[in-house]
Design an enzyme around this catalytic site. Structure first.
Site, PDB file in Angstrom:
ATOM      1  N   ILE A 174       0.827  -1.205   0.000  1.00 35.72           N
ATOM      2  CA  ILE A 174       0.000   0.000   0.000  1.00 35.72           C
ATOM      3  C   ILE A 174       0.862   1.256   0.000  1.00 35.72           C
ATOM      4  O   ILE A 174       0.462   2.296  -0.504  1.00 35.72           O
ATOM      5  CB  ILE A 174      -0.941   0.002   1.232  1.00 35.72           C
ATOM      6  N   GLU A 175       2.050   1.184   0.572  1.00 34.05           N
ATOM      7  CA  GLU A 175       2.876   2.365   0.722  1.00 34.05           C
ATOM      8  C   GLU A 175       3.794   2.580  -0.484  1.00 34.05           C
ATOM      9  O   GLU A 175       3.448   3.262  -1.431  1.00 34.05           O
ATOM     10  CB  GLU A 175       3.635   2.309   2.065  1.00 34.05           C
ATOM     11  N   MET A 176       4.964   1.979  -0.506  1.00 35.99           N
ATOM     12  CA  MET A 176       5.874   2.244  -1.615  1.00 35.99           C
ATOM     13  C   MET A 176       5.892   1.111  -2.654  1.00 35.99           C
ATOM     14  O   MET A 176       6.429   1.279  -3.749  1.00 35.99           O
ATOM     15  CB  MET A 176       7.263   2.583  -1.073  1.00 35.99           C
TER      16      MET A 176
END
Lengths: 334, 334
Positions: free
Chosen positions: A125-127
């Site tokens: 979800i982040e990087m």
């Protein structure tokens, strides 16, 4: 997790600790672990890596995207937006003064800045990078990175371990000294207004400092339960209890709703508030904390005094040079 | 559009213009329009606005997200990613040296940097703000912006016009002097290698400088048709003709496939290539341009020579201080 367990066990002591740490100025340097002493070369490399969106699958998200050093050290959003517009359930904590946290992430699952730095890069979800092997391969393919790693860690040193060490070394320099509070603590008795001093006294009287004391107002006791008391009205409105904090990581009975105590430094700049970013204003946050954690109902004037005090915790952001990210002559990753 | 029309009419002249502008070093300052002379105060405000993600609906996209001054002035992506993970059909042009473009955007629809700066903010795919009234209201609600606007434009001066003027003033400072090419042009005959000089001569011999000459290699003639010749194989692979360039804006017969001639400055850092970012490497880009625009088939050695020369157009990126974005005490927009 052993460090985390021992810290959790210290929570029991927290309530009996007196407010010995009132009026402590922020240190101007942060301690570094024995296996990663801070050097100028690591800090330089870390500053570059921290701002490099090529550490994300889409090339659009860097550490600085959610922990924006230009913007109070986070993104001012209830939850952060990672690659491809995805959002998670928690609000990004500020990177400023994070060196003074004993553990990292809201649930404290990382025992060091080094451990923390590795996480978001491969979080889908982040990087969104598939794994650190891919990250390292990408860094190796950017010619310009090699000399920075060499200066910081020696020849052929591009690795997950060294990248996260460099990022952590940079983060240890992100300290905001000389807030009005610090000036007051150092003897300038005019640095805080009467209202701010009244606010501080109220903070002590209420017992906020039972959890938020020390120079970064994030101890003693690294973890605390939130919310301590149940309040159906507030729960319905803000859904604080949906996220079980440390329990989400450990699954252990007793860890439910334990969260890292966040620093109050620069809190005026880090709205919205709480682990889920559900509370928009600092006034509301103060009233809710008093109610849920200490069973106290604050009137508007009392809350305003405390907010005035908290504004006195906004420090000076040291000047930083914008890094020139190493080039990738003639190639693209995406 | 009147400026654009007159520029388009100049295209007819382009093919008859000789390469008088070979070996021109990049100017160290950029011209500013009469109604927006560059001042230090505007540049300072513009640098802050340019890096402020609060100019987007989600708080995640600033001008710098797609035109990243740390990363060759763009995002190294085929197409940029705006709010909520949305992508458009074009590749972000570099902001470095954009002050030397006579028009802005790939289709040249903006006649100035000021006009350009206003566009992405309210583009639903890019920064997603509903309208500039909302942007101005947001800027006004951030206490810290007021003194910066006051210094740059006077009292009560927060407006779309002034915000875009400040951003343009900042962008006019984004110049990358002292490339190997510039040093050579100024008399240092060892600044370019033999291969690079061979590459430059090939560029002139092929006729690339018919469109890419002048100090920024983006003229004479602001617009050019691309592709000039049709090539079913390349068209199938890269779909260059899908985007009709200036025609998409004007709808006028004769404007089909006209694009702004992009600068070649720092081109080694701005992969992937072409308006749709469909070509990953500079070598391929060079071969494709020769084929489609000039009907020439380059062998690997010739392409390598030209790429070597183009690498000589990578300039020095002036040091910039990272702005501290004005705070929003205790409030959140999202």
């Amino acid at each position: 997790m052993s460090k985390i367990r021992s810290i959790v066990s210290a929570i029991a002591l927290a309530s009996s600790v007196s407010v010995a740490s009132a009026w402590e100025a922020l240190p101007t340097t942060a301690p570094a672990p024995a296996n990663n002493p801070t050097t100028a070369e690591k800090v330089e490399l870390g500053r570059i890596l921290y701002h490099d969106p090529r550490l994300s699958s889409t090339g659009t998200v860097s550490c600085a995207s959610c922990h924006n050093t230009m913007l109070g050290g986070e993104d001012n959003r209830p939850n952060s937006m990672g690659v491809n517009g995805q959002t998670g359930g928690r609000s990004a904590p500020t990177v400023w003064n994070s060196a003074f946290n004993e553990v990292q992430f809201w649930d404290g699952r990382a025992a060091s800045l080094e451990d923390q730095a590795a996480g978001p890069v491969t979080n889908p979800i982040e990087m969104g990078m598939k794994n650190w092997d891919d990250v390292v391969a990408r860094l190796k393919s950017i010619d310009g990175y090699q000399p920075y790693f060499e200066k910081a860690f020696g020849k052929n040193s591009i690795s997950k371990d060294n990248a996260t060490k460099a990022i952590a070394a940079y983060e240890r320099t992100l300290i905001t000294p000389n807030s009005a509070y610090d000036k007051f603590a150092k003897g300038d008795k005019k640095a805080l207004s009467e209202q701010q001093i009244r606010g501080f006294n109220k903070v002590v009287e209420l017992g906020c400092t039972g959890c938020h004391s020390g120079p970064a107002f994030n101890g003693p006791g690294t973890f605390q339960k939130f919310p301590v008391t149940s309040n159906p009205y507030l729960e319905k409105k803000y859904q604080f209890s949906k996220d079980k904090g440390l329990f989400e990581v450990t699954g252990k009975s007793g860890d439910e709703h334990l969260f890292k105590v966040p620093t109050l430094r620069n809190i005026a700049l880090t709205a919205p508030y709480f682990h889920n970013g559900s509370v928009k204003t600092l006034e509301s946050a103060v009233k809710i904390m008093a109610k849920l954690q200490l069973g106290a109902t604050l009137n508007d004037a009392e809350a305003a005094d405390i907010v005035a005090f908290l504004n006195g915790l906004t420090g000076e952001f040291p000047k930083q040079e914008m890094p020139v990210l190493p080039g990738t002559p003639g190639t693209s990753f995406y």
